[in-house]
Design a protein around this motif. Structure first.
Motif, PDB file in Angstrom:
ATOM      1  N   PHE A   1      -0.666  -3.825  11.529  1.00  0.00           N
ATOM      2  CA  PHE A   1      -2.077  -3.563  11.727  1.00  0.00           C
ATOM      3  C   PHE A   1      -2.810  -3.794  10.414  1.00  0.00           C
ATOM      4  CE2 PHE A   1      -5.617  -0.619  11.338  1.00  0.00           C
ATOM      5  CZ  PHE A   1      -6.325  -0.882  12.493  1.00  0.00           C
ATOM      6  N   PRO A   2      -3.946  -4.424  10.344  1.00  0.00           N
ATOM      7  CA  PRO A   2      -4.733  -4.998  11.439  1.00  0.00           C
ATOM      8  C   PRO A   2      -4.531  -6.503  11.653  1.00  0.00           C
ATOM      9  CG  PRO A   2      -6.064  -4.851   9.474  1.00  0.00           C
ATOM     10  CD  PRO A   2      -4.674  -4.458   9.074  1.00  0.00           C
TER      11      PRO A   2
ATOM     12  N   THR B 174       0.731   1.021  12.890  1.00  0.00           N
ATOM     13  CA  THR B 174       1.270  -0.094  13.665  1.00  0.00           C
ATOM     14  C   THR B 174       2.204   0.394  14.765  1.00  0.00           C
ATOM     15  OG1 THR B 174       1.143  -1.382  11.650  1.00  0.00           O
ATOM     16  CG2 THR B 174       2.358  -2.341  13.468  1.00  0.00           C
TER      17      THR B 174
END
Lengths: 726, 512
Positions: free
Chosen positions: A249-250, A312
């Protein structure tokens, strides 16, 4: 290129010749490209032979490394480098550097690549670019192997970039279709955004340590006492690269799209190569991150790596619930598991995290190959679980069996491989005083089991639908036929694996006559077996610590002792896994089963649930943010504005001077033409107008004249300058 | 025995060739071609021999030859090569015969070839002159053939582009002429007599700070236009787009390098104090160019224009390396000059081939070429990757050295410049995707595969791309001593402290 060092010679042939491991597939790439098409098997034989040769050497290397560790008190990395280029006193070498971590990954990559290539001979049989496929696959493995072996940052970047490039070729393998080609681009760009961090981080490391050698960097970072902010900057920059590559992420959005590639590619990409590269980089330069980001400092409960990893784990697991495409479920599952690895590294659990790379590779590769096997044989090349699957367990016993083992391993069911690695990460988070991430790990375990139960139910249980119904022979009316065709068309539009004739070519194994051919099922069985047993290399409950023994010298920095394993500590996660399974099964039965249940269509009826569902289906709107907002603004307004400025302001000044002074220019021009005015004198005053005026195409051709005028002006200017300054 | 005046011959042979070609009657077109080919190949041979005989690990000017020319003004025919110029000389020598033999101008061969050879003489002369006046003469000679090449053999809007090119460069040159005359006159006090000799002025002259800065800018403007440095770059896309393929290759390959080379030799070397003072400005403009060029390239609809803007970005890296003033960065910059010449030259050739087949360069009209011409696509891929700077190909080493080397002295500029690395992948791969991927439509179905002759033209480029990428050591060994010497000169003549080179690596890497 002279040999710069020979430290490896004494340690054994394989350790000294480990450089062959990436070189063989790299050479094979060229052989396949140039001669593959003329060979009876289209070059796949070269690819497989090369991967096998690499595997043999990698195994020998592993054996000798283990022997070395056993025979000496403190085993150091075995290096061998030749100078690639020198910049002053900075030597940049290429070569090999074998230690526990490198040894493990070399073996893993060579092993998985070999199986995937065997699998591919059946899976992409008859493909229009069969030869190219094997060439790219081989080069891809070579890239990862090059990176794993890297003795310095430059070689690491080299391997890293080769992989990025091959992923572009492989994901976009069927580039005739736009969606595939765009997924390939997206993957390449997203990773490239991270690459900026890699370059900057490497620059900072050089500035800090005057060196790009990994051993040196690690030693110096471990006992670092200089500018801490700068080291932190390097660590953050490098971590950005890992975020891009490992789909954290991201920047995780490229991974699911990358499913546009053929399934063997997905399985290779998601198990031992490419996405593991980011985790590997953190593990490789662990002292830099450990010191730079204050990991394991008393009182610090958070750090960048753990936070990103933790986020994540959860967001990817959430997305896995709403996918209809079986490969996308697995893709998000990979993202989530990579989150576990990052989180493990972030909480100082180096060994469990690296062990999770090892176990994850087997079961995730197996799961992808199972999905491919289902699509290849069972569902008419569709990956849509809701439309074209269901009830396949009886017809495809091998695929089903290996899938179940791997799923159990992934979920962390006790005594399967994933349990030993994942549970260690969760345990360490607690032991090292990172309570938040302990909770994240537990929730993640629950979610993992739940979404995998859903995927398993949809694929193998319940009633066969669409393509699967056709395969199982259960279709009772013709509406299915239609549904199947529709599904197939849809899959076409999405560009999944649908490019070969829906006829099974190879020979299935005799005890599973309806399952996929042996080229597919044999790798499945090998991987399934490993998904079961690989965990016993480092099984804390049984006091087995082989993996730890072989690898611990690679950490390079003091990390807390792993907490002592107690079954009591494992209870919460085991319970949550069981709960995840039970809850998910109940819901699946209700929602996808035959009976009428109030849960059916709940997301349509309940606004809140509906909104949540939509939020997930739209992937938290991250893609929208990137593509619609950021990329579009760069691609459209910003670059349009830049180009407009370019054409109208920067260029406009020039053209504008021309237009503004055109009239004057024409007048003067006329005079000069008629020879009435002394060009030099007059010219120095009107140079500017001439310059512009001449830009009007009508007046061109008199360049020589302008030239003369300019030089007249120059002469006067020079005179002025000399006078002023003397 | 008099030594063979190789540098003089490097200039004279193309001039003679040019004159011969001009004199031969149009009735013997083959003779024209053979003459042009022979003279350019001869020059190439001499330049390669020069490289072979060039002494490694020697920072001085080699093969120097000096003859008085206009004694009263202290102008002499003074030539020499060092590590900074040697590879540019070789690139010039090698590129011209390839262009002459490989790219057909389609009409009026005689005049085309004559101008081409004169261009070669000018470019060659610029890289080896060690006399300010002589340099200026060569620098200006270049304009004339280039103007006629664009104007005579270019595309639709060629006259506008040619004039724009000429005037932009000419205005810059006017400033430089001011600078040259003033420099020579002002340096008289230190030299004892008027001289245009570069080395004498650089070593002896002690300009007052403000004077030095004025003079530096007079030179720098001319080079900034030539590079072209943001925001003076607007002539380049027009010139490139309208120029014939051969012209574009030469323009990108060697002509632009006269600017970056000039900044090093006649900027940093001649006015070290002023160059150090102007660093922030040039670093900023370089980085602005990197980003600007990349963004502008992203939205081009014309393939050739896209490549032209990518040049703006790449040249920004070179200027960044030059003004970072570390040995690694400058060496990287010099390598990048050569490597950019190779890869962008090859890109222009490929775009030219696309135009020859399809009579358009509009990206939107091209599609699915990989399907009908896979070998062509493969070659394009290799060249494109080299331009992106993928490790293992030539684009990487220079770019990497510039970034790594600049980090110590220009940290934040580097951080911004790194985005240029990403953007390069963005616009090139995007263009590649649009042109080569997808199903070819009716117009693109008949796109011809790479022909044998075209392959032979591209082969040397591919060879150099791979060789320089895999084995850059010989280049670095020859370039770096001269760069070290230049930096030493800079630190002696200014208060700039060149950062100490990185401490030695323990070359065996391992501890065991």
């Amino acid at each position: 290129m002279l040999l710069a060092s020979e430290t490896a010679a004494a340690s054994g042939w394989f350790l000294a010749h480990a450089w062959l491991i990436p070189v063989i597939p790299a050479v094979a790439f060229f052989l396949i490209i140039f001669f593959g098409k003329r060979l009876p098997r289209g070059g796949s034989e070269i690819g497989i032979a090369a991967m096998l040769a690499s595997l043999v050497i990698a195994s020998g290397t592993a054996y000798q490394w283990i022997h070395l560790v056993g025979s000496t008190e403190h085993a150091d990395a075995v290096s061998k480098t030749v100078t690639w280029f020198e910049i002053g006193s900075l030597k940049v070498g290429i070569g090999s550097r074998i230690d526990g971590l490198a040894m493990m990954l070399l073996f893993l990559v060579a092993f998985i690549s070999t199986l995937v290539q065997i699998y591919s001979t059946e899976y992409v049989r008859g493909d229009r670019r069969y030869t190219h496929f094997f060439a790219s696959l081989t080069l891809f493995s070579a890239g990862m192997l090059t990176m794993v072996l890297a003795p310095n940052m430059v070689q690491l970047i080299l391997g890293w970039e080769i992989m990025g490039l091959c992923s572009f070729m492989l994901i976009g393998h069927w580039w005739e279709e736009r969606a595939n080609s765009e997924a390939a681009l997206k993957a390449f760009w997203t990773v490239r955004v991270g690459d900026m961090g890699l370059l900057v981080g490497t620059g900072v490391l050089l500035a800090l340590f005057g060196n790009l050698d990994i051993s040196e960097i690690n030693t110096k970072a471990a006992e670092f006492s200089g500018n801490h902010a700068l080291l932190a900057f390097a660590a953050v920059a490098l971590f950005i690269a890992c975020i891009g590559k490992s789909g954290q992420f991201p920047l995780h959005t490229w991974l699911p799209d990358a499913m546009a590639g053929p399934t063997p590619v997905s399985s290779l990409l998601h198990s031992s190569t490419m996405v593991v590269a980011g985790v590997f980089l953190v593990a490789r330069l662990y002292p830099v991150f450990h010191t730079g980001l204050d990991i394991n400092i008393v009182g610090h409960h958070f750090n960048l790596i753990a936070i990103i990893g933790g986020i994540t784990v959860l967001i990817a697991a959430g997305l896995a619930f709403v996918q209809n495409d079986i490969k996308k479920v697995l893709a998000y599952s990979t993202v989530s598991q990579l989150g576990y690895m990052m989180m493990g590294l972030g909480v100082g659990a180096w060994m469990p995290a690296v062990f999770h790379i090892f176990t994850h590779a087997f079961f995730k590769c197996c799961l992808f190959l199972c999905a491919g096997s289902v699509a290849h044989t069972g569902s008419h090349h569709s990956f849509d679980m809701k439309k074209d699957m269901g009830g396949l367990r009886k017809k495809m016993p091998i695929t089903f069996g290996t899938w179940m083992i791997s799923t159990a391993a992934l979920c962390g069911v006790p005594f399967f491989s994933g349990f030993f690695s994942k549970d260690e990460i969760i345990d360490s988070a607690k032991g090292n005083d990172y309570k938040v991430f302990f909770v994240v790990g537990l929730i993640g375990a629950f979610m993992t089991t739940a979404y995998m139960t859903r995927a398993t139910y949809l694929t193998f249980f319940g009633k066969a639908r669409g393509g699967a119904a056709h395969f199982v022979g259960e279709h009772e009316d013709h509406s299915h036929e239609e549904a199947h065709d529709e599904g197939h068309d849809k899959a076409d539009a999405h560009g999944h694996d649908d490019h070969h004739a829906p006829v099974v070519h190879g020979k299935p194994l005799s005890f599973a006559p309806d399952d996929s051919p042996w080229q597919i099922t044999v790798p499945l069985m090998i991987l399934g077996a490993l998904a079961l047993v690989a965990g016993y290399l480092n099984a804390a409950p049984f006091k087995i610590e082989k993996f730890h023994e072989w690898l611990h010298s690679s950490i390079g920095v003091e990390v807390p002792e792993a907490p002592k394993f107690e079954w009591l500590n494992a209870v919460p996660s085991i319970l949550l896994v069981a709960a995840g399974f039970a809850v998910s099964l109940l819901i699946c039965k209700a929602v996808f089963g035959e009976g009428n249940s109030p849960l059916k269509g709940l997301t349509q009826r309940n606004a809140l649930l509906g909104a949540g569902h939509k939020f997930l289906v739209n992937k938290y709107y991250l893609d929208t943010l990137y593509e619609k907002v950021i990329v579009r603004s760069i691609a459209h307004p910003i670059s349009a504005a830049a180009y407009w400025t370019n054409q109208h302001i920067l260029d406009g000044i020039v053209n504008g001077v021309g237009k503004g002074g055109k009239k004057t220019g024409e007048l003067v021009y006329k005079y000069i033409d008629q020879g009435l005015v002394d060009g030099v004198v007059n010219g120095s005053g009107t140079t500017a107008t001439h310059a512009g005026g001449a830009l009007q195409p009508v007046q061109s051709g008199k360049v020589n004249l302008y030239g003369a005028l300019l030089f007249g002006a120059a002469a006067v200017g020079a005179l002025v300058l000399v006078l002023v300054n003397s | 025995m008099i030594e063979f005046p190789i540098l003089t011959m490097l200039v004279l042979v193309p001039v003679i060739g040019s004159v011969l070609v001009a004199l031969i009657s149009k009735r013997y077109p083959d003779l024209v071609k053979v003459t042009a080919l022979v003279t350019s190949v001869l020059t190439a041979g001499m330049s390669i021999w020069l490289l072979a005989a060039f002494k490694t690990n020697n920072a001085d000017f080699q093969f120097a030859s000096q003859h008085e020319w206009i004694k009263a003004w202290g102008i002499s025919w003074h030539l020499g090569v060092d590590g900074i110029s040697i590879f540019l000389v070789v690139l010039t020598g090698v590129l011209f015969p390839l262009v002459i033999v490989g790219i057909d101008p389609h009409h009026d061969h005689k005049r085309y070839l004559s101008w081409m050879l004169l261009l070669e003489a000018g470019v060659m002369g610029s890289f080896i002159s060690l006399d300010l006046f002589l340099f200026f003469v060569f620098f200006e000679i270049v304009l004339v053939p280039m103007y006629f090449l664009i104007g005579g053999w270019g595309y639709d809007n060629r006259v506008y582009a040619a004039t724009k090119f000429f005037l932009f460069t000419m205005i810059g040159s006017a400033f430089m002429l001011v600078g040259i005359i003033a420099t020579a006159v002002l340096a008289k006090a230190d030299n004892g007599h008027v001289t245009f000799d570069l080395i004498k002025i650089a070593e002896n002259a002690s300009f007052a700070a403000s004077t030095g800065r004025w003079l530096f800018f007079a030179f720098a403007i001319a080079f900034a236009v030539k590079v072209p440095l943001f925001p003076l770059h607007t002539w380049l896309p027009d010139a490139h787009t309208q120029a014939p393929t051969g012209g574009s290759v030469i323009l990108a390959g060697v002509l632009l390098k006269m600017g970056t080379y000039g900044l090093l030799r006649f900027g940093v070397f001649l006015f070290p104090e002023a160059a150090v003072w102007a660093r922030p400005l040039f670093l900023t403009l370089a980085v602005a160019g990197i980003i600007w060029g990349a963004i502008a390239a992203t939205m081009q609809t014309d393939l050739k224009r896209l490549v032209a803007y990518s040049s703006v970005a790449h040249l920004g890296f070179i200027v960044l390396g030059t003004f970072a003033l570390t040995a690694t960065a400058i060496t990287g910059g010099v390598m990048q000059m050569v490597n950019h010449g190779i890869s962008t030259g090859a890109l222009f050739i490929l775009v030219g081939m696309i135009y020859d087949r399809r009579h358009t360069r509009e990206i939107s009209k091209l599609r699915g070429l990989q399907k009908v011409a896979p070998i062509f696509a493969a070659v394009f891929t290799v060249v494109m990757l080299s331009s992106i700077g993928v490790p293992g190909l030539n684009g990487f080493v220079g770019e990497f050295m510039v970034l790594i080397g600049s980090f110590g002295t220009a940290r934040w500029w580097v951080v911004v410049a790194t985005t240029g690395v990403i953007l390069a992948a963005l616009y090139l791969l995007w263009a590649y995707q649009r042109v080569f991927h997808g199903e070819p439509d009716e117009d693109n179905k008949s796109f011809a595969e790479l022909k044998w002759k075209e392959g032979m033209l591209l082969l040397p480029f591919i060879g150099l791309i791979v060789f320089c990428g895999l084995y850059p050591k010989p280049m670095i060994d020859r370039i770096q001593p001269s760069v070290d010497k230049l930096l030493q000169h800079v630190s002696q003549h200014s208060d700039f402290k060149v950062p100490a080179p990185a401490e030695p690596v323990i070359s065996n890497g391992g501890e065991g």
